[in-house]
Write a protein that holds these residues in place. Structure first.
Motif, PDB file in Angstrom:
ATOM      1  N   ASP A   8       0.883  -1.162   0.000  1.00 35.42           N
ATOM      2  CA  ASP A   8       0.000   0.000   0.000  1.00 35.42           C
ATOM      3  C   ASP A   8       0.923   1.214   0.000  1.00 35.42           C
ATOM      4  O   ASP A   8       1.470   1.585   1.041  1.00 35.42           O
ATOM      5  N   GLU A  73     -11.968  -7.025  -0.756  1.00 37.42           N
ATOM      6  CA  GLU A  73     -11.914  -5.602  -0.401  1.00 37.42           C
ATOM      7  C   GLU A  73     -10.839  -5.333   0.641  1.00 37.42           C
ATOM      8  O   GLU A  73     -10.051  -4.398   0.518  1.00 37.42           O
ATOM      9  N   ARG A  77      -8.680  -3.532  -1.637  1.00 38.63           N
ATOM     10  CA  ARG A  77      -9.520  -2.322  -1.749  1.00 38.63           C
ATOM     11  C   ARG A  77     -10.154  -2.195  -3.128  1.00 38.63           C
ATOM     12  O   ARG A  77     -10.513  -1.104  -3.585  1.00 38.63           O
ATOM     13  N   THR A  80     -13.811  -0.590  -3.175  1.00 41.11           N
ATOM     14  CA  THR A  80     -13.739   0.860  -2.972  1.00 41.11           C
ATOM     15  C   THR A  80     -13.196   1.579  -4.203  1.00 41.11           C
ATOM     16  O   THR A  80     -13.682   2.653  -4.560  1.00 41.11           O
TER      17      THR A  80
END
Length: 174
Positions: A8, A73, A77, A80
């Motif tokens: 991330d 998710e 992610r 989203t």
């Protein structure tokens, strides 16, 4: 317990099955476990030992349930980010005798490489689908609810323990 590694931005996250259950809860533990193992298999096939960047992944899920959605998710992610699509008519791993629902998932990297991961047809017993049908029809007894919860827990534990080749098929599609 094994983990899924994902980047991330500049941070590599190590996410465990237990982490995902904190997000999802216990409603669909079998699906969370199979989804977790699906991502492990897909990441190994597409990226080897490297942790993929979350924002560079998209997912096509043949299953519309909350367990699969939540694990995908939580790790990527994708929901989203608008990189998550459901196609219950996906033509692979259609095992539910009562409705269209695929137990196959396509994970695609930003560079176009893609892998299809499908649950083996021998994993889920017929009674699993029958309980799902009863739940949709709202005809489950208290005993049915109890027995189904026990079954889902046992299946989640089995999904996490089985060797990958006894749970999933992995096919490079791009």
């Amino acid at each position: 317990m094994s983990v899924i590694r994902v980047r991330d931005r500049n941070q590599v996250l190590e996410l465990s099955f237990h982490d995902v259950t904190k997000y999802h809860g216990s409603l669909a533990l079998m699906a969370v476990a199979v989804g977790f193992r699906t991502l492990q298999a897909a990441f190994a096939e597409l990226f080897g030992e490297e942790a993929p960047e979350r924002k560079e992944l998209s997912i096509l899920s043949g299953h519309a349930g909350p367990g699969f959605r939540d694990v995908f998710e939580y790790v990527t992610r994708a929901v989203t980010r608008g990189a998550y699509q459901v196609d219950v008519d996906y033509p692979v791993a259609q095992f539910d005798p009562h409705r269209p629902q695929s137990y196959a998932y396509v994970i695609t990297a930003a560079d176009g490489r893609a892998v299809e991961v499908a649950l083996l047809d021998s994993f889920l017993p017929a009674e699993f689908y029958d309980y799902l049908k009863k739940g949709r029809e709202q005809t489950m007894t208290e005993q049915d609810v109890h027995d189904f919860e026990k079954l889902k827990l046992a299946l989640s534990e089995r999904a996490l323990a089985l060797p990958q080749h006894e749970l999933l098929t992995i096919k490079r599609i791009a």
